[in-house]
Scaffold this motif. Sequence first.
Motif, PDB file in Angstrom:
ATOM      1  N   GLN A   3       0.833  -1.202   0.000  1.00  0.00           N
ATOM      2  CA  GLN A   3       0.000   0.000   0.000  1.00  0.00           C
ATOM      3  C   GLN A   3       0.867   1.250   0.000  1.00  0.00           C
ATOM      4  OE1 GLN A   3      -3.149   0.065  -0.565  1.00  0.00           O
ATOM      5  NE2 GLN A   3      -3.380   2.268  -0.361  1.00  0.00           N
ATOM      6  N   ASP A   4       1.964   1.244   0.779  1.00  0.00           N
ATOM      7  CA  ASP A   4       2.884   2.381   0.789  1.00  0.00           C
ATOM      8  C   ASP A   4       3.490   2.601  -0.586  1.00  0.00           C
ATOM      9  OD1 ASP A   4       2.418   2.792   3.470  1.00  0.00           O
ATOM     10  OD2 ASP A   4       4.246   1.794   4.132  1.00  0.00           O
ATOM     11  N   MET A   5       3.836   1.516  -1.260  1.00  0.00           N
ATOM     12  CA  MET A   5       4.426   1.634  -2.598  1.00  0.00           C
ATOM     13  C   MET A   5       3.415   2.243  -3.569  1.00  0.00           C
ATOM     14  SD  MET A   5       6.637  -1.886  -2.797  1.00  0.00           S
ATOM     15  CE  MET A   5       6.967  -1.705  -4.535  1.00  0.00           C
ATOM     16  N   ARG A   6       2.173   1.803  -3.479  1.00  0.00           N
ATOM     17  CA  ARG A   6       1.128   2.362  -4.352  1.00  0.00           C
ATOM     18  C   ARG A   6       0.913   3.848  -4.071  1.00  0.00           C
ATOM     19  NH1 ARG A   6      -2.461  -1.261  -6.983  1.00  0.00           N
ATOM     20  NH2 ARG A   6      -1.945  -3.426  -6.533  1.00  0.00           N
ATOM     21  N   LEU A   7       0.896   4.210  -2.801  1.00  0.00           N
ATOM     22  CA  LEU A   7       0.713   5.604  -2.427  1.00  0.00           C
ATOM     23  C   LEU A   7       1.871   6.457  -2.937  1.00  0.00           C
ATOM     24  CD1 LEU A   7      -0.820   7.805  -0.872  1.00  0.00           C
ATOM     25  CD2 LEU A   7       0.435   7.100   1.174  1.00  0.00           C
ATOM     26  N   ASP A  15       2.597  14.397  -8.398  1.00  0.00           N
ATOM     27  CA  ASP A  15       3.368  15.571  -7.993  1.00  0.00           C
ATOM     28  C   ASP A  15       4.778  15.626  -8.559  1.00  0.00           C
ATOM     29  OD1 ASP A  15       1.173  16.214  -6.353  1.00  0.00           O
ATOM     30  OD2 ASP A  15       2.002  15.066  -4.672  1.00  0.00           O
ATOM     31  N   GLY A  16       5.287  14.496  -9.034  1.00  0.00           N
ATOM     32  CA  GLY A  16       6.655  14.446  -9.546  1.00  0.00           C
ATOM     33  C   GLY A  16       7.669  14.051  -8.487  1.00  0.00           C
ATOM     34  N   TYR A  17       7.215  13.850  -7.244  1.00  0.00           N
ATOM     35  CA  TYR A  17       8.116  13.433  -6.168  1.00  0.00           C
ATOM     36  C   TYR A  17       7.291  12.789  -5.055  1.00  0.00           C
ATOM     37  CZ  TYR A  17       6.370  17.481  -3.622  1.00  0.00           C
ATOM     38  OH  TYR A  17       5.564  18.381  -2.990  1.00  0.00           O
ATOM     39  N   ALA A  18       7.987  12.118  -4.157  1.00  0.00           N
ATOM     40  CA  ALA A  18       7.355  11.558  -2.963  1.00  0.00           C
ATOM     41  C   ALA A  18       8.399  11.488  -1.861  1.00  0.00           C
ATOM     42  CB  ALA A  18       6.799  10.164  -3.239  1.00  0.00           C
ATOM     43  N   TYR A  19       7.968  11.676  -0.638  1.00  0.00           N
ATOM     44  CA  TYR A  19       8.844  11.515   0.513  1.00  0.00           C
ATOM     45  C   TYR A  19       8.738  10.079   0.993  1.00  0.00           C
ATOM     46  CZ  TYR A  19       9.107  16.579   0.770  1.00  0.00           C
ATOM     47  OH  TYR A  19       9.328  17.892   0.488  1.00  0.00           O
ATOM     48  N   ILE A  20       9.880   9.425   1.138  1.00  0.00           N
ATOM     49  CA  ILE A  20       9.913   8.042   1.603  1.00  0.00           C
ATOM     50  C   ILE A  20      10.738   8.013   2.878  1.00  0.00           C
ATOM     51  CG2 ILE A  20      10.601   5.679   1.040  1.00  0.00           C
ATOM     52  CD1 ILE A  20      10.267   6.497  -1.930  1.00  0.00           C
ATOM     53  N   GLN A  21      10.174   7.457   3.931  1.00  0.00           N
ATOM     54  CA  GLN A  21      10.871   7.417   5.203  1.00  0.00           C
ATOM     55  C   GLN A  21      12.089   6.505   5.117  1.00  0.00           C
ATOM     56  OE1 GLN A  21       8.485   6.145   8.496  1.00  0.00           O
ATOM     57  NE2 GLN A  21       9.995   6.759  10.001  1.00  0.00           N
ATOM     58  N   MET A  22      13.213   7.031   5.585  1.00  0.00           N
ATOM     59  CA  MET A  22      14.455   6.269   5.580  1.00  0.00           C
ATOM     60  C   MET A  22      14.424   5.268   6.744  1.00  0.00           C
ATOM     61  SD  MET A  22      18.367   7.730   5.930  1.00  0.00           S
ATOM     62  CE  MET A  22      18.217   8.826   4.548  1.00  0.00           C
ATOM     63  N   PRO A  23      14.752   3.993   6.488  1.00  0.00           N
ATOM     64  CA  PRO A  23      14.815   3.028   7.590  1.00  0.00           C
ATOM     65  C   PRO A  23      15.845   3.477   8.629  1.00  0.00           C
ATOM     66  CG  PRO A  23      14.959   1.902   5.481  1.00  0.00           C
ATOM     67  CD  PRO A  23      15.055   3.368   5.204  1.00  0.00           C
ATOM     68  N   LYS A  24      15.578   3.179   9.902  1.00  0.00           N
ATOM     69  CA  LYS A  24      16.462   3.630  10.977  1.00  0.00           C
ATOM     70  C   LYS A  24      17.886   3.108  10.803  1.00  0.00           C
ATOM     71  CE  LYS A  24      12.841   4.456  14.237  1.00  0.00           C
ATOM     72  NZ  LYS A  24      12.495   4.668  15.593  1.00  0.00           N
TER      73      LYS A  24
END
Length: 62
Positions: A3-7, A15-24
Amino acid sequence: MRQDMRLNASRIIRDGYAYIQMPKSLLKAFDAVSSNFDKITLKQKENFSFPKETEGFLSFGN
């Protein structure tokens, strides 16, 4: 995860970009690398300098 990948894919399309949380674990490794830049000697920087092969970001030897 799917679901995160689809979002993120839809945000990139819209939008031309997405913010992806960096793993700790990756954030910890990144912090370790960046906090040790000052320990690299000038000689090491000169030996690891390839200005013709980079776009200039962190170009050692300059």
